[in-house]
Write an enzyme that holds these catalytic residues in place. Structure first.
Site, mmCIF file in Angstrom:
data_model
loop_
_atom_site.group_PDB
_atom_site.id
_atom_site.type_symbol
_atom_site.label_atom_id
_atom_site.label_comp_id
_atom_site.label_asym_id
_atom_site.label_seq_id
_atom_site.Cartn_x
_atom_site.Cartn_y
_atom_site.Cartn_z
ATOM 1 N N ARG A 168 0.841 -1.212 0.000
ATOM 2 C CA ARG A 168 0.000 0.000 0.000
ATOM 3 C C ARG A 168 0.876 1.262 0.000
ATOM 4 N NH1 ARG A 168 -2.687 -3.696 -0.671
ATOM 5 N NH2 ARG A 168 -4.655 -4.277 0.284
ATOM 6 N N SER A 238 -10.578 0.317 4.087
ATOM 7 C CA SER A 238 -9.721 0.098 5.267
ATOM 8 C C SER A 238 -9.181 1.433 5.764
ATOM 9 C CB SER A 238 -8.534 -0.790 4.904
ATOM 10 O OG SER A 238 -8.997 -1.991 4.354
ATOM 11 N N GLU A 333 -4.408 4.499 6.735
ATOM 12 C CA GLU A 333 -4.114 4.151 5.333
ATOM 13 C C GLU A 333 -4.443 5.274 4.344
ATOM 14 O OE1 GLU A 333 -4.957 0.101 3.717
ATOM 15 O OE2 GLU A 333 -6.047 1.225 2.197
HETATM 16 C C1 LIG Z 1 -15.242 0.546 0.005
HETATM 17 C C2 LIG Z 1 -13.781 0.698 -0.318
HETATM 18 C C3 LIG Z 1 -12.996 -0.418 -0.527
HETATM 19 C C4 LIG Z 1 -11.637 -0.288 -0.841
HETATM 20 N N1 LIG Z 1 -10.910 -1.415 -1.047
HETATM 21 C C5 LIG Z 1 -9.597 -1.311 -1.357
HETATM 22 C C6 LIG Z 1 -8.816 -2.495 -1.583
HETATM 23 O O1 LIG Z 1 -9.315 -3.611 -1.542
HETATM 24 N N2 LIG Z 1 -7.506 -2.332 -1.871
HETATM 25 C C7 LIG Z 1 -6.923 -1.096 -1.960
HETATM 26 O O2 LIG Z 1 -5.730 -1.030 -2.233
HETATM 27 N N3 LIG Z 1 -7.645 0.031 -1.753
HETATM 28 C C8 LIG Z 1 -8.949 -0.044 -1.456
HETATM 29 N N4 LIG Z 1 -9.681 1.088 -1.234
HETATM 30 C C9 LIG Z 1 -9.020 2.404 -1.301
HETATM 31 C C10 LIG Z 1 -9.198 3.130 -2.663
HETATM 32 O O3 LIG Z 1 -10.211 2.532 -3.404
HETATM 33 C C11 LIG Z 1 -7.919 3.118 -3.492
HETATM 34 O O4 LIG Z 1 -6.856 3.674 -2.769
HETATM 35 C C12 LIG Z 1 -8.079 3.907 -4.794
HETATM 36 O O5 LIG Z 1 -6.945 3.712 -5.606
HETATM 37 C C13 LIG Z 1 -8.287 5.397 -4.557
HETATM 38 O O6 LIG Z 1 -8.666 5.972 -5.785
HETATM 39 P P1 LIG Z 1 -9.305 7.424 -5.852
HETATM 40 O O7 LIG Z 1 -9.399 7.806 -7.280
HETATM 41 O O8 LIG Z 1 -10.560 7.460 -5.092
HETATM 42 O O9 LIG Z 1 -8.169 8.278 -5.129
HETATM 43 P P2 LIG Z 1 -8.352 9.552 -4.192
HETATM 44 O O10 LIG Z 1 -8.981 9.121 -2.923
HETATM 45 O O11 LIG Z 1 -8.994 10.647 -4.929
HETATM 46 O O12 LIG Z 1 -6.826 9.917 -3.922
HETATM 47 C C14 LIG Z 1 -6.018 9.070 -3.147
HETATM 48 C C15 LIG Z 1 -4.580 9.603 -3.169
HETATM 49 O O13 LIG Z 1 -4.066 9.518 -4.489
HETATM 50 C C16 LIG Z 1 -3.692 10.817 -4.964
HETATM 51 N N5 LIG Z 1 -4.059 10.867 -6.379
HETATM 52 C C17 LIG Z 1 -5.271 10.594 -6.915
HETATM 53 N N6 LIG Z 1 -5.197 10.687 -8.251
HETATM 54 C C18 LIG Z 1 -3.927 11.044 -8.550
HETATM 55 C C19 LIG Z 1 -3.231 11.312 -9.771
HETATM 56 N N7 LIG Z 1 -3.830 11.218 -10.952
HETATM 57 N N8 LIG Z 1 -1.921 11.677 -9.695
HETATM 58 C C20 LIG Z 1 -1.285 11.774 -8.501
HETATM 59 N N9 LIG Z 1 -1.889 11.525 -7.323
HETATM 60 C C21 LIG Z 1 -3.198 11.165 -7.353
HETATM 61 C C22 LIG Z 1 -4.467 11.799 -4.113
HETATM 62 O O14 LIG Z 1 -3.802 13.048 -4.066
HETATM 63 C C23 LIG Z 1 -4.475 11.078 -2.782
HETATM 64 O O15 LIG Z 1 -3.233 11.262 -2.151
HETATM 65 C C24 LIG Z 1 -11.048 0.995 -0.934
HETATM 66 C C25 LIG Z 1 -11.843 2.131 -0.727
HETATM 67 C C26 LIG Z 1 -13.192 1.992 -0.428
HETATM 68 C C27 LIG Z 1 -14.036 3.215 -0.238
#
Ligand SMILES: Cc1cc2nc3c(=O)[nH]c(=O)nc-3n(C[C@H](O)[C@H](O)[C@H](O)COP(=O)(O)OP(=O)(O)OC[C@H]3O[C@@H](n4cnc5c(N)ncnc54)[C@H](O)[C@@H]3O)c2cc1C
Length: 340
Positions: A168, A238, A333
């Site tokens: 992660r 998480s 996380e």
């Molecule tokens: C119900 C649920 C289940 C989940 N299950 C998992 C799982 O099984 N495994 C797992 O690993 N994660 C899981 N996650 C966490 C999440 O889905 C991941 O981390 C996902 O990749 C976040 O994507 P996002 O577009 O929402 O990012 P955001 O929440 O918008 O951003 C997260 C981080 O990434 C940065 N970021 C976003 N886009 C960019 C970009 N284009 N360039 C540079 N930085 C960027 C942001 O600045 C921030 O620091 C879960 C979340 C939820 C709500």
């Protein structure tokens, strides 16, 4: 406006509510807000941030961020679209949603991402925390990415080694935090499907010789049974990482708690943060509108009108209880904005 990376029509809005741009549904405001739909928009927005010396927060779907307060400077939402799957290379723009990409890859005969089905969020965020689930992580499939480098004011390509992936984790969360805006990600996919059934639940659900669709369906069923429904209960998945500790500490914990859930990983032993939280008596604990999910102790939910302060106070209470009960520190996380 025309710049060295093309013409950008990026529109900067002021005082925008981010309630619908984060899956915890926390109500904070962005001082300035823009949606990047092209590489030129990214370069244009980054240029403005540099000229004015203001903060920049990059946002995908907001499923892995905790918004602690109103965000200063510019919040840039990534909405660049496009995808292809050619000769074993799956390429997608940052604003594509992750789960539909897994579905698309299977349709195109590109296999290896099935165990990452149903992870919310965008492609651009996937490398940031090296998304992982059910025995697969993004880095297993990673080829390269294209990002805007705010230090050199150029688009650059980074390979797997340059991204420094860990559990992660990646350079985007540590040494290069805030430096790159990820615009496109390329992954290796296989033409021949080989199921990853390392996680026992997947094999039990999908059967001994499943096809890719069966593995995807198994992962989706397992996730739906375990995690609170994002559409009904706002959360960020998480909330804490599983702590990684040494062999001796694990043995000591196991001696006192024979049913401790732990497994060998990352050069040590991972201890289930969900188990620790549940055993520390935190399940169902609440502060204001924030609550430790009754369904899964690792998930903090917004049960309605939670304020950022409620989430913060609750997470601190959970950390304190786990520390007192087991002497282990739980690390958060998701990313917390604004940075303190
Ligand atoms: C119900 C649920 C289940 C989940 N299950 C998992 C799982 O099984 N495994 C797992 O690993 N994660 C899981 N996650 C966490 C999440 O889905 C991941 O981390 C996902 O990749 C976040 O994507 P996002 O577009 O929402 O990012 P955001 O929440 O918008 O951003 C997260 C981080 O990434 C940065 N970021 C976003 N886009 C960019 C970009 N284009 N360039 C540079 N930085 C960027 C942001 O600045 C921030 O620091 C879960 C979340 C939820 C709500």
């Amino acid at each position: 406006m025309a710049g060295k990376f093309g013409t950008s029509n990026v529109e900067i809005q002021k005082n925008v509510s981010l309630a619908s741009f984060n899956t915890l549904r926390l109500t904070v405001q962005a001082e300035r807000f823009a949606v990047a739909k092209s590489l030129a928009d990214v370069a244009q927005a980054a240029g403005m941030v540099a000229r004015e010396g203001i903060a920049l927060q990059v946002l995908g779907a907001g499923s892995n961020v905790v918004l602690r307060n109103d965000l200063p400077g510019l919040t840039l939402r990534m909405s660049i679209h496009g995808r292809s799957c050619i000769n074993g290379l799956l390429t997608a723009s940052a604003g594509e949603y992750w789960d539909p990409l897994v579905d698309y890859a299977i349709d195109q005969g590109g296999f290896g991402l099935e165990n990452l089905s149903m992870i919310p969020g965008t492609v651009g965020a996937a490398p940031v925390q090296n998304i992982g689930a059910y025995g697969t992580q993004l880095s297993d499939r990673f080829a390269h990415l294209t990002a805007f480098d705010r230090r050199t004011d150029q688009f650059v390509e980074l390979n797997r080694a340059a991204c420094g992936f860990g559990y992660r984790d990646s350079i985007f969360k540590s040494s290069a935090r805030g430096r790159y805006i990820i615009c496109e990600v390329s992954l290796f996919v296989d033409a021949k499907f080989l199921p990853n059934l390392a996680y026992p639940g997947v094999a039990a659900w999908a059967g001994a010789h499943p096809d890719a669709r069966a593995v995807r369906a198994a992962v989706m069923a397992l996730r739906s049974a375990r995690l609170p429904d994002l559409g009904l209960t706002p959360n960020v998945g998480s909330f804490f990482k599983n702590p990684i500790i040494g062999k001796q500490s694990t043995q000591a914990l196991l001696a006192a708690n024979p049913d401790l859930v732990s497994w060998e990983a990352e050069g040590g032993y991972k201890v289930s943060a969900g188990w620790l939280i549940e055993r520390a008596g935190c399940k169902g604990m609440a502060v204001g509108g924030a609550m430790v999910s009754e369904q899964h102790a690792l998930v903090l939910v917004n049960r309605g009108n939670a304020r950022p302060a409620d989430i913060e106070a609750l997470s601190q209470q959970v950390q304190r209880r786990v520390q007192d009960a087991f002497g282990l520190t739980l690390e958060i996380e998701p990313d917390c904005f604004p940075e303190s």
